[in-house]
Write a protein that holds these residues in place. Sequence first.
Motif, PDB file in Angstrom:
ATOM      1  N   LEU A  65     -28.088   5.494   6.163  1.00  0.00           N
ATOM      2  CA  LEU A  65     -28.599   6.864   6.143  1.00  0.00           C
ATOM      3  C   LEU A  65     -28.798   7.274   4.687  1.00  0.00           C
ATOM      4  O   LEU A  65     -27.861   7.194   3.882  1.00  0.00           O
ATOM      5  CB  LEU A  65     -27.602   7.814   6.816  1.00  0.00           C
ATOM      6  N   VAL A  66     -30.006   7.681   4.344  1.00  0.00           N
ATOM      7  CA  VAL A  66     -30.320   8.129   2.980  1.00  0.00           C
ATOM      8  C   VAL A  66     -30.587   9.629   3.010  1.00  0.00           C
ATOM      9  O   VAL A  66     -31.563  10.081   3.609  1.00  0.00           O
ATOM     10  CB  VAL A  66     -31.541   7.383   2.392  1.00  0.00           C
ATOM     11  N   ALA A  67     -29.695  10.409   2.363  1.00  0.00           N
ATOM     12  CA  ALA A  67     -29.852  11.864   2.286  1.00  0.00           C
ATOM     13  C   ALA A  67     -30.273  12.227   0.868  1.00  0.00           C
ATOM     14  O   ALA A  67     -29.463  12.204  -0.053  1.00  0.00           O
ATOM     15  CB  ALA A  67     -28.542  12.561   2.653  1.00  0.00           C
TER      16      ALA A  67
ATOM     17  N   LYS B 184     -24.474  12.430  13.324  1.00  0.00           N
ATOM     18  CA  LYS B 184     -23.828  12.680  14.617  1.00  0.00           C
ATOM     19  C   LYS B 184     -24.569  11.988  15.766  1.00  0.00           C
ATOM     20  O   LYS B 184     -23.956  11.627  16.768  1.00  0.00           O
ATOM     21  CB  LYS B 184     -23.744  14.188  14.892  1.00  0.00           C
ATOM     22  N   ARG B 185     -25.885  11.823  15.597  1.00  0.00           N
ATOM     23  CA  ARG B 185     -26.720  11.251  16.659  1.00  0.00           C
ATOM     24  C   ARG B 185     -26.529   9.757  16.834  1.00  0.00           C
ATOM     25  O   ARG B 185     -26.539   9.239  17.949  1.00  0.00           O
ATOM     26  CB  ARG B 185     -28.200  11.520  16.368  1.00  0.00           C
ATOM     27  N   GLU B 186     -26.405   9.037  15.709  1.00  0.00           N
ATOM     28  CA  GLU B 186     -26.406   7.575  15.775  1.00  0.00           C
ATOM     29  C   GLU B 186     -25.465   6.969  14.739  1.00  0.00           C
ATOM     30  O   GLU B 186     -25.165   7.599  13.724  1.00  0.00           O
ATOM     31  CB  GLU B 186     -27.836   7.062  15.555  1.00  0.00           C
TER      32      GLU B 186
ATOM     33  N   GLN C 247     -17.583  15.761   3.028  1.00  0.00           N
ATOM     34  CA  GLN C 247     -16.391  16.321   3.671  1.00  0.00           C
ATOM     35  C   GLN C 247     -16.553  16.367   5.190  1.00  0.00           C
ATOM     36  O   GLN C 247     -15.622  16.030   5.934  1.00  0.00           O
ATOM     37  CB  GLN C 247     -16.127  17.735   3.147  1.00  0.00           C
ATOM     38  N   MET C 248     -17.730  16.757   5.653  1.00  0.00           N
ATOM     39  CA  MET C 248     -17.984  16.847   7.093  1.00  0.00           C
ATOM     40  C   MET C 248     -17.958  15.460   7.735  1.00  0.00           C
ATOM     41  O   MET C 248     -17.392  15.278   8.819  1.00  0.00           O
ATOM     42  CB  MET C 248     -19.327  17.535   7.335  1.00  0.00           C
ATOM     43  N   ILE C 249     -18.552  14.480   7.060  1.00  0.00           N
ATOM     44  CA  ILE C 249     -18.545  13.107   7.579  1.00  0.00           C
ATOM     45  C   ILE C 249     -17.128  12.558   7.619  1.00  0.00           C
ATOM     46  O   ILE C 249     -16.717  11.927   8.592  1.00  0.00           O
ATOM     47  CB  ILE C 249     -19.456  12.198   6.720  1.00  0.00           C
TER      48      ILE C 249
END
Length: 224
Positions: A5-7, A42-44, A65-67
Motif C-alpha cells: 500500500l502506497v500512501a 481495512k478492505r484488504e 497509529q491507526m494501523i
Amino acid sequence: MSRILVAEDDLEIQEIVKQFLMANGYEVVTADDGLKAYEAFKREPFDLCIVDVMMPNIDGIKLVQMIRNTSFVPIIMLTALGEEQDQVRGFEVGVDDYITKPFSFTILTARVEAVLRRTNHHHEKEKDYYVHEELKLDALGYQVWVNDEEISLTTREFDILKLLMENEGKVLTRETIVEHVWGYEYLGETRMIDTHIKNLRKKLSTDRIMTVKGVGYKLHVTDH
C-alpha cells in the motif's frame, strides 16, 4: 507476490513509486490521502505499507497509529530531508523504517526488500521465549512483560529488546543492532538507536540496558 500500500499525496511521486514497484514484481495499491489509505488497509491485506508524513485528511503519523491499533504490518515512512523530528515520531508510533525525500529507487527497493525479508524470517529463530530477571519476552506472540505486567512496545523496540536478550551480557554495537533489526547495512547516522533505547528504558522502567561508552549497548547480567 507481495502486496504494498502506497500512501502519497504527490500524484507524480505516487505514480513513479507504483510503476517502479510493479516493475520489480510487487502488487501495488495507492491512496492520495490518509483516510483513503486507511480505508484500503481495512478492505484488504497488505504485506507492507509505504506512508508519506504530510498528507491531507489524516497525516502519516496518525495513519500509522491507526494501523498499529490492529496490525504489525511493516511500515516504511517517507519524510522530508532533515525532518528528524518526523523520523523520531515515526519510530515512536511504530514505523519500521524511513526514507528521506528525494530518494533513489535503488534505495527504495533495497529498503522494501530488507523489511519484507526481515518480516518473512521473523519466526525462524531457534528460540521464541526469553526470560531475563523481571523481563519476559514471547517472540511468537510479540509480547513483553515486566514483573508479569504486559508492556506495549513498537515493532522496532521489540526487535531491539529481543536482540539484547538473545545476547545478554554481550556488548552490541549500534551498527550490529541496525544490521540485525533493520536487515540492511545502514550507511549513515546510527543515532536513531539511541532514541529507541531511551524509549525502551522508559517503558520497561529498567536500567538493565547499559550504555557502553563509545561502543554500544548490552543487557546487564546480575551476578548471583
